[in-house]
Design an enzyme around this catalytic site. Structure first.
Site, PDB file in Angstrom:
ATOM      1  N   ASP A  43       0.753  -1.247   0.000  1.00  0.00           N
ATOM      2  CA  ASP A  43       0.000   0.000   0.000  1.00  0.00           C
ATOM      3  C   ASP A  43       0.793   1.313   0.000  1.00  0.00           C
ATOM      4  O   ASP A  43       2.003   1.336   0.138  1.00  0.00           O
ATOM      5  CB  ASP A  43      -1.027  -0.014   1.122  1.00  0.00           C
ATOM      6  CG  ASP A  43      -2.391   0.433   0.599  1.00  0.00           C
ATOM      7  OD1 ASP A  43      -2.473   0.731  -0.598  1.00  0.00           O
ATOM      8  OD2 ASP A  43      -3.349   0.488   1.386  1.00  0.00           O
ATOM      9  N   HIS A  77      -3.190  -1.074  -2.749  1.00  0.00           N
ATOM     10  CA  HIS A  77      -4.589  -1.370  -2.427  1.00  0.00           C
ATOM     11  C   HIS A  77      -5.538  -0.262  -2.841  1.00  0.00           C
ATOM     12  O   HIS A  77      -6.743  -0.402  -2.679  1.00  0.00           O
ATOM     13  CB  HIS A  77      -4.735  -1.618  -0.916  1.00  0.00           C
ATOM     14  CG  HIS A  77      -4.120  -2.909  -0.489  1.00  0.00           C
ATOM     15  ND1 HIS A  77      -4.848  -4.025  -0.199  1.00  0.00           N
ATOM     16  CD2 HIS A  77      -2.828  -3.266  -0.344  1.00  0.00           C
ATOM     17  CE1 HIS A  77      -4.037  -5.010   0.134  1.00  0.00           C
ATOM     18  NE2 HIS A  77      -2.796  -4.579   0.057  1.00  0.00           N
ATOM     19  N   ASP A 101     -12.725   3.954  -5.327  1.00  0.00           N
ATOM     20  CA  ASP A 101     -12.277   2.980  -4.322  1.00  0.00           C
ATOM     21  C   ASP A 101     -11.386   1.942  -5.002  1.00  0.00           C
ATOM     22  O   ASP A 101     -11.731   1.442  -6.081  1.00  0.00           O
ATOM     23  CB  ASP A 101     -13.509   2.282  -3.711  1.00  0.00           C
ATOM     24  CG  ASP A 101     -13.235   1.772  -2.303  1.00  0.00           C
ATOM     25  OD1 ASP A 101     -12.051   1.549  -1.977  1.00  0.00           O
ATOM     26  OD2 ASP A 101     -14.202   1.599  -1.535  1.00  0.00           O
ATOM     27  N   TYR A 111      30.281  12.006 -24.031  1.00  0.00           N
ATOM     28  CA  TYR A 111      29.826  12.738 -22.844  1.00  0.00           C
ATOM     29  C   TYR A 111      28.470  12.207 -22.329  1.00  0.00           C
ATOM     30  O   TYR A 111      28.431  11.462 -21.358  1.00  0.00           O
ATOM     31  CB  TYR A 111      29.754  14.249 -23.150  1.00  0.00           C
ATOM     32  CG  TYR A 111      29.370  15.039 -21.917  1.00  0.00           C
ATOM     33  CD1 TYR A 111      30.299  15.288 -20.922  1.00  0.00           C
ATOM     34  CD2 TYR A 111      28.069  15.501 -21.736  1.00  0.00           C
ATOM     35  CE1 TYR A 111      29.943  15.968 -19.758  1.00  0.00           C
ATOM     36  CE2 TYR A 111      27.703  16.184 -20.594  1.00  0.00           C
ATOM     37  CZ  TYR A 111      28.644  16.416 -19.610  1.00  0.00           C
ATOM     38  OH  TYR A 111      28.283  17.080 -18.461  1.00  0.00           O
TER      39      TYR A 111
HETATM   40  P1  ADP Z   1     -11.317   0.251   2.920  1.00  0.00           P
HETATM   41  O1  ADP Z   1     -10.217  -0.669   2.574  1.00  0.00           O
HETATM   42  O2  ADP Z   1     -11.223   1.565   2.242  1.00  0.00           O
HETATM   43  O3  ADP Z   1     -11.519   0.395   4.357  1.00  0.00           O
HETATM   44  P2  ADP Z   1     -13.061  -1.939   2.110  1.00  0.00           P
HETATM   45  O4  ADP Z   1     -14.521  -1.962   1.791  1.00  0.00           O
HETATM   46  O5  ADP Z   1     -12.209  -2.626   1.126  1.00  0.00           O
HETATM   47  O6  ADP Z   1     -12.659  -0.422   2.328  1.00  0.00           O
HETATM   48  O7  ADP Z   1     -12.823  -2.644   3.497  1.00  0.00           O
HETATM   49  C1  ADP Z   1     -13.453  -2.252   4.673  1.00  0.00           C
HETATM   50  C2  ADP Z   1     -13.364  -3.371   5.702  1.00  0.00           C
HETATM   51  O8  ADP Z   1     -13.707  -2.841   6.964  1.00  0.00           O
HETATM   52  C3  ADP Z   1     -14.311  -4.489   5.409  1.00  0.00           C
HETATM   53  O9  ADP Z   1     -13.712  -5.715   5.698  1.00  0.00           O
HETATM   54  C4  ADP Z   1     -15.494  -4.202   6.337  1.00  0.00           C
HETATM   55  O10 ADP Z   1     -16.118  -5.369   6.784  1.00  0.00           O
HETATM   56  C5  ADP Z   1     -14.857  -3.494   7.498  1.00  0.00           C
HETATM   57  N1  ADP Z   1     -15.777  -2.475   8.047  1.00  0.00           N
HETATM   58  C6  ADP Z   1     -16.241  -1.388   7.437  1.00  0.00           C
HETATM   59  N2  ADP Z   1     -17.066  -0.701   8.239  1.00  0.00           N
HETATM   60  C7  ADP Z   1     -17.139  -1.376   9.398  1.00  0.00           C
HETATM   61  C8  ADP Z   1     -17.833  -1.170  10.625  1.00  0.00           C
HETATM   62  N3  ADP Z   1     -18.611  -0.104  10.860  1.00  0.00           N
HETATM   63  N4  ADP Z   1     -17.641  -2.074  11.585  1.00  0.00           N
HETATM   64  C9  ADP Z   1     -16.850  -3.142  11.376  1.00  0.00           C
HETATM   65  N5  ADP Z   1     -16.196  -3.380  10.260  1.00  0.00           N
HETATM   66  C10 ADP Z   1     -16.327  -2.514   9.277  1.00  0.00           C
HETATM   67  C1  G6P Z   2      -7.536   1.360   3.317  1.00  0.00           C
HETATM   68  C2  G6P Z   2      -6.063   1.397   2.988  1.00  0.00           C
HETATM   69  C3  G6P Z   2      -5.274   0.630   4.033  1.00  0.00           C
HETATM   70  C4  G6P Z   2      -5.603   1.155   5.413  1.00  0.00           C
HETATM   71  C5  G6P Z   2      -7.100   1.115   5.650  1.00  0.00           C
HETATM   72  C6  G6P Z   2      -7.494   1.708   6.983  1.00  0.00           C
HETATM   73  O1  G6P Z   2      -7.964   0.058   3.229  1.00  0.00           O
HETATM   74  O2  G6P Z   2      -5.851   0.864   1.693  1.00  0.00           O
HETATM   75  O3  G6P Z   2      -3.892   0.748   3.794  1.00  0.00           O
HETATM   76  O4  G6P Z   2      -4.945   0.393   6.401  1.00  0.00           O
HETATM   77  O5  G6P Z   2      -7.752   1.843   4.628  1.00  0.00           O
HETATM   78  O6  G6P Z   2      -6.952   2.971   7.154  1.00  0.00           O
HETATM   79  P1  G6P Z   2      -5.959   3.336   8.363  1.00  0.00           P
HETATM   80  O7  G6P Z   2      -5.435   4.669   8.006  1.00  0.00           O
HETATM   81  O8  G6P Z   2      -6.794   3.316   9.564  1.00  0.00           O
HETATM   82  O9  G6P Z   2      -4.892   2.285   8.418  1.00  0.00           O
END
Ligand code: ADP
Ligand code: G6P
Length: 753
Positions: free
Chosen positions: A139, A163, A364, A495
């Site tokens: 990442d 990511h 995203d 050069y």
């Molecule tokens: P990002 O990587 O930007 O956070 P993703 O959708 O790929 O977005 O992943 C988010 C992860 O965090 C998922 O596995 C989801 O289940 C978890 N998540 C998101 N919101 C919540 C919440 N309110 N409580 C618990 N888990 C959460």
């Molecule tokens: C996204 C990013 C991750 C990061 C996560 C949560 O999934 O791709 O690298 O870990 O968000 O964000 P944080 O800043 O809390 O690590």
């Protein structure tokens, strides 16, 4: 045993100190949840930030706990977290890579701390690294780590995965530190992305900003071949697809109400305000739905110390209040908002009971929530409204795909989803589920790691890289030994690309101080002559190198100054380039058609440089130009010559070979002639020399030179070695550390071009 070393900013658990007690809780976000299934504490390590500030001592109480989890915390100070993670990582890179440039602060976060912290991660990994280990860096917070680690462990097997999206080159170009970021990622053997679009954007940035050609999924960089690949990340299915009913009580509205659900990290990229406004529009346009639908938004607070996130949170609070104020009744709250993490079980329960899942990020990298929802629907029911701008959209064409900025369309899609027939829902869900379950997190990691392994097996350059280093050292030894036993030395040097690295524009390749002092030391050695033969005009050579006791030859030999202080003389050829106005007109047209290209005028030549242009556009233009100019100059005393990212028209009858011919006249028997060059024009120099001259070509590709060095750095090392020895007196210490250089190594001699 080969171990997998994961490296990410965050560990799978984040430590918190509350009332003097240390607690570990699961980290939020797709990276931590996705990689969870990949990490086996018994067989690998996971390097990352613990979530605590500073004081390595703070980590100590939990040492056994970290060990048990196979985690290696990398200590960071509060100020480092502020500058590297909050200011540069989340303040600059995050919004820019999501193409939300207006979210970037006026003062970009400091690059230096980003570099310093990346170096600390690389050092931590290097300390633990064993020969068979596979390193997988993750990442945007750690984009410099692959190169920094490579500098410490040349032969390590390193993968990098991004990511988040990689933006279009026009957007990426706004990043302070952009070249170093690209170079950092290219330290890996394999660079992975979620989608083909992100990979294409990265390739375009490498071509445009580093000037490196990209051949499909391969880039040759630093003598290695770097592979690019597309690996869409999957959800950790084991947590969601279990058909057993969720035991947890989940918040949900009364049974007679339909439920729309949003689950996100509280992040401005997730499109939550627009999603709520679209829901409001639905209530506005479909009054019969009032009182019969609810929107439940679960949002886990994230990056709460970053100012943009604080403002964002307040914005959502206000928006929810306003919509509920406008439409709510004593018996019905249209938007229910939960701003905290919910447990895994509750999440599964919610995914299973909602009618419509609404996932509408503005941009995203992947979005695992969409995949988790689909995996959870063991009943094959439920509808998904999904943003086109989520990486997941590439794999889920059956979802109701929407442009999240088009509120009317999102509202319509919510309505369509509510009206969808059970058969239609089942057909869509079944087909998405099959894919999501098959392409889960384990599948993702396995495909990446298999491709990483392949880079080693199929990468001839990786092997050659090692031999190349040996060969370079052997060439240096051979030349220094021959020059040491000779009575005199004659050095003929090109050069650009030989003494200095090729620069984006001709004006940027001025000699640095160490080069000037090296050339002076060499030229002041007894019985040694140094000549520099370049395509540059004589004014430039005079300004840059005129003060040195060396011979200078400008414009590929049109002008020569045989020694310091002597006059420049011109070769006996036509006074001007024939048809130069027509040539100029053709080149000017090329410049206006191909932005980024420029014309360099010499006294009897004109060069068109295209290093800074879009490579595809420039390649097409080059083809057109060559044929137009060759036709124009048919029968004239002029020639068209292609060099490194330059096309030159110049007088024929004069070249570097003819220019240095006088330097060969009357040289004493037993003089060691050493000629070094990297360009097509240097081939004429090589062919003008006697067969025992040590001709050296710099770089890859065919040449008539007898020997080869791989880079400008190697040339400088050779010249340094030569500067430490005098003719007739071999050095005490033979370069490369051995006293007997032995016979020329196999593969040292080159076949004639
Ligand atoms: P990002 O990587 O930007 O956070 P993703 O959708 O790929 O977005 O992943 C988010 C992860 O965090 C998922 O596995 C989801 O289940 C978890 N998540 C998101 N919101 C919540 C919440 N309110 N409580 C618990 N888990 C959460
Ligand atoms: C996204 C990013 C991750 C990061 C996560 C949560 O999934 O791709 O690298 O870990 O968000 O964000 P944080 O800043 O809390 O690590």
């Amino acid at each position: 045993m080969s171990r997998l070393l994961l490296v990410s900013n965050r560990l799978p658990v984040t430590a918190e100190r509350r009332r003097g007690k240390l607690t570990l809780k699961p980290s939020a976000g797709g990276l931590a949840t996705g990689l969870h299934s990949v990490h086996d504490p018994g067989k690998g390590l996971w390097f990352g930030w613990s979530g605590l500030y500073d004081k390595p001592a703070e980590l100590t109480p939990a040492t056994d706990e970290w060990k048990r989890r196979g985690c290696v915390p990398v200590p960071l100070k509060r100020t480092e977290v502020r500058d590297y993670y909050e200011a540069y990582g989340n303040g600059v890179v995050w919004p820019l890579f999501h193409s939300l440039t207006d979210r970037m602060p006026l003062r970009p976060g400091p690059w230096d701390t980003y570099e310093k912290v990346n170096q600390r991660f690389a050092d931590a990994v290097a300390n633990e690294l064993r020969a068979d280990d596979v390193v997988w860096v993750h990442d945007y917070q750690l984009m410099r780590v692959p190169a920094l680690l490579r500098a410490k462990a040349q032969n390590a097997r390193i993968g990098f995965f991004l990511h988040i999206p990689f933006p279009a080159v026009e957007v990426f170009s706004a990043l302070p530190g952009r070249e170093r970021v690209l170079e950092g990622m290219l330290g890996a053997d394999l660079v992975g992305f979620h989608t083909a679009g992100y990979m294409r954007n990265f390739a375009a940035a490498v071509e445009r900003l580093l000037g490196l050609p990209v051949h499909g999924d391969r880039i040759t960089y630093g003598g290695r071949e770097v592979r690019l690949g597309v690996f869409p990340m999957g959800a950790d299915i084991s947590r969601y697809a279990d058909p057993a009913p969720s035991r947890s009580r989940t918040p949900r509205p009364p049974i007679d109400r339909r439920l729309l659900l949003g689950v996100d990290r509280l992040d401005y990229t997730k499109g939550i305000p627009r999603r709520l406004l679209a829901f409001e529009r639905l209530l506005e346009t479909q009054p019969d739905l009032r009182g019969r639908v609810c929107f439940l938004q679960i949002a886990v607070p994230s990056r709460t110390d970053v100012p943009a996130y604080k403002r964002f949170r307040r914005h959502i609070d206000a928006l929810v209040g306003r919509i509920n104020g406008a439409y709510g009744t004593s018996a019905w709250t249209p938007v229910q908002y939960v701003a905290r993490p919910v447990s895994q079980e509750q999440l599964v329960g919610l995914y299973r009971t909602c009618d419509v899942m609404v996932v509408t990020p503005l941009r995203d990298g992947m979005n695992l929530v969409a995949k988790e929802f689909v995996a959870s629907r063991v009943d094959e029911d439920g509808a998904l409204v999904l943003s086109e701008f989520a990486g997941a959209a590439d794999e889920m064409p059956e979802a109701l795909l929407v442009n999240p900025y088009d509120l009317d369309r999102v509202a319509e899609a919510m309505h369509d989803a509510l009206l969808m027939s059970p058969d239609e829902r089942r057909a869509h869900m079944r087909s998405m589920r099959r894919r999501v379950i098959h392409h889960d997190a384990t599948h993702w990691a396995k495909s990446f790691l298999a491709a990483l392994e392949e880079t080693e097996a199929t990468q001839p350059i990786a092997h050659e890289r090692r031999t190349r280093t040996h060969l370079d050292a052997a060439v240096r030894r051979l030349v220094v030994r021959a020059a040491g036993t000779a009575s005199h030395r004659l050095l003929l040097l090109d050069y650009d690309g030989t003494l200095t690295a090729l620069a984006p524009t001709p004006g940027l390749a001025a000699p640095d101080r160490s080069l000037l002092s090296l050339l002076r030391t060499l030229a002041e050695q007894p019985a040694t002559s140094v000549h520099i033969a370049s395509g540059r005009d004589r004014n430039t050579l005079d300004t840059w190198l005129g003060g040195l006791p060396v011979g200078l030859h400008a414009e590929h030999g049109l002008w020569s100054r045989m020694s310091a202080g002597s006059e420049w003389t011109r070769a006996d050829v036509l006074p001007t380039l024939p048809r130069q106005d027509d040539v100029m007109a053709i080149l000017e047209e090329a410049v206006s058609r191909t932005p980024g290209t420029l014309i360099e005028r010499k006294s009897t030549g004109i060069a068109w440089h295209y290093r800074q242009a879009d490579p595809k556009l420039a390649a097409a233009e080059l083809k057109r130009l060559r044929s137009a100019l060759t036709k124009l100059l048919e029968g004239e005393a002029a020639e068209v010559l292609a060099g490194h990212k330059v096309l030159e028209v110049r007088l024929s009858g004069v070249d570097k070979g003819t220019a240095i011919a006088p330097t060969l006249e009357g040289i004493p028997q037993g003089t060691a002639i050493i000629a070094i060059g990297d360009d097509r024009t240097d081939e004429q120099l090589f062919s003008a020399l006697p067969p025992d001259a040590m001709t050296i070509y710099v770089g890859e590709g065919p040449s008539r030179a007898r020997l080869r060095l791989s880079s400008v750095a190697e040339v400088r090392l050779l010249l340094n070695d030569l500067a430490r020895t005098s003719p007739g007196r071999p050095s005490e210490e033979t370069p490369g550390g051995t006293h007997d250089p032995g016979p020329a190594p196999r593969g040292l001699m080159l076949v004639d071009a």
